[in-house]
Design a protein around this motif. Structure first.
Motif, short mmCIF file in Angstrom:
data_model
loop_
_atom_site.label_atom_id
_atom_site.label_comp_id
_atom_site.label_asym_id
_atom_site.label_seq_id
_atom_site.Cartn_x
_atom_site.Cartn_y
_atom_site.Cartn_z
N SER A 13 0.84 -1.19 0.00
CA SER A 13 0.00 0.00 0.00
C SER A 13 0.88 1.24 0.00
O SER A 13 2.03 1.20 0.44
CB SER A 13 -0.87 0.01 1.25
OG SER A 13 -1.63 1.19 1.34
N ALA A 14 0.32 2.34 -0.45
CA ALA A 14 0.97 3.64 -0.23
C ALA A 14 0.84 3.96 1.25
O ALA A 14 -0.17 3.61 1.88
CB ALA A 14 0.28 4.71 -1.07
N ARG A 55 5.74 2.91 -2.06
CA ARG A 55 4.91 1.79 -1.63
C ARG A 55 5.54 1.11 -0.43
O ARG A 55 6.76 0.96 -0.37
CB ARG A 55 4.77 0.73 -2.73
CG ARG A 55 4.25 1.18 -4.05
CD ARG A 55 2.80 1.49 -4.12
NE ARG A 55 1.91 0.41 -3.75
CZ ARG A 55 0.60 0.60 -3.61
NH1 ARG A 55 0.07 1.78 -3.80
NH2 ARG A 55 -0.18 -0.41 -3.28
N GLN A 56 4.72 0.72 0.50
CA GLN A 56 5.15 -0.09 1.64
C GLN A 56 4.71 -1.51 1.34
O GLN A 56 3.55 -1.74 0.99
CB GLN A 56 4.48 0.38 2.93
CG GLN A 56 4.72 1.83 3.28
CD GLN A 56 6.17 2.12 3.59
OE1 GLN A 56 6.86 1.31 4.20
NE2 GLN A 56 6.63 3.28 3.18
N LEU A 57 5.61 -2.45 1.47
CA LEU A 57 5.28 -3.87 1.36
C LEU A 57 5.60 -4.51 2.70
O LEU A 57 6.59 -4.15 3.33
CB LEU A 57 6.10 -4.54 0.26
CG LEU A 57 5.65 -4.33 -1.18
CD1 LEU A 57 5.89 -2.91 -1.65
CD2 LEU A 57 6.36 -5.30 -2.09
N LEU A 69 9.54 -3.94 3.48
CA LEU A 69 10.45 -3.17 2.63
C LEU A 69 9.64 -2.05 2.01
O LEU A 69 8.42 -2.05 2.07
CB LEU A 69 11.14 -4.04 1.56
CG LEU A 69 10.34 -4.71 0.45
CD1 LEU A 69 9.87 -3.75 -0.62
CD2 LEU A 69 11.22 -5.76 -0.22
N ARG A 70 10.35 -1.08 1.43
CA ARG A 70 9.65 -0.02 0.73
C ARG A 70 10.21 0.11 -0.67
O ARG A 70 11.37 -0.23 -0.93
CB ARG A 70 9.70 1.30 1.48
CG ARG A 70 11.04 2.00 1.43
CD ARG A 70 10.96 3.37 2.11
NE ARG A 70 12.27 4.00 2.09
CZ ARG A 70 12.57 5.09 2.74
NH1 ARG A 70 11.66 5.69 3.49
NH2 ARG A 70 13.78 5.61 2.68
N VAL A 71 9.37 0.60 -1.56
CA VAL A 71 9.75 0.84 -2.94
C VAL A 71 9.51 2.33 -3.21
O VAL A 71 8.42 2.85 -2.96
CB VAL A 71 8.91 -0.01 -3.92
CG1 VAL A 71 9.30 0.29 -5.36
CG2 VAL A 71 9.06 -1.49 -3.62
N ILE A 80 14.55 0.06 -3.98
CA ILE A 80 14.12 -0.78 -2.88
C ILE A 80 14.99 -0.45 -1.67
O ILE A 80 16.21 -0.31 -1.79
CB ILE A 80 14.23 -2.27 -3.23
CG1 ILE A 80 13.22 -2.63 -4.32
CG2 ILE A 80 14.03 -3.15 -1.99
CD1 ILE A 80 13.31 -4.05 -4.82
N GLY A 81 14.36 -0.34 -0.53
CA GLY A 81 15.11 -0.06 0.69
C GLY A 81 14.34 -0.47 1.92
O GLY A 81 13.21 -0.95 1.85
#
Length: 149
Positions: A13-14, A55-57, A69-71, A80-81
């Motif tokens: 999700s954002a 985006r947050q995953l 992780l986040r994109v 990616i970080g």
């Protein structure tokens, strides 16, 4: 940790669309890993989570965030970080599943990341190659990496 509970689920999700409790759990896990466990006093909340396109995953199990992780959209490439897994959930393949989902979202775009040096081989499994010299960030050696579309 998971026992007889439902299998872990990947979500994304954002940040602006996340329920406050879920966002809190994601950020707490990141702080637990990067600030507390790795003993790095730095600004974990860097403002990039709220950028358009960010985006947050995360992997959720038993109503807990166990990996994340986040994109980010860096223009020419996605970044990616903040790849983190709770200590109690490590070696369960959760970060790998998140990486797979992030790369699906990337589609035909290049993806970059700054890997902690000791994890270079792990990221290579996903098609990343080292793209520059090692550098130290917050006292931890890192290497820039790229995965071409």
């Amino acid at each position: 940790m998971l026992g007889d509970m439902a299998p872990p689920t990947i979500r994304d999700s954002a940040a602006a669309e996340l329920h406050a409790v879920t966002l809190y759990k994601i950020l707490k896990l990141r702080v637990d890993v990067f600030v507390v466990e790795q003993q790095c006093a730095y600004a974990e909340l860097d403002g990039r989570d709220l950028e358009p396109g960010a985006r947050q995953l995360w992997v959720e199990a038993a109503d807990e965030v166990i990996a994340t992780l986040r994109v980010l959209d860096d223009g020419a490439a996605l970044r990616i970080g903040r790849v983190a897994t709770a200590a109690s959930a490590r070696s369960g393949g959760h970060a790998g599943r998140l990486m797979g989902r992030a790369l699906e979202l990337a589609g035909d775009r290049d993806v970059v990341l700054d890997a902690q040096s000791y994890l270079q081989g792990w990221y290579e499994r996903f098609g990343f190659v080292r793209s520059g010299d090692e550098f130290v960030e917050d006292g931890i050696p890192h290497v820039p990496m790229r995965r071409s579309a």
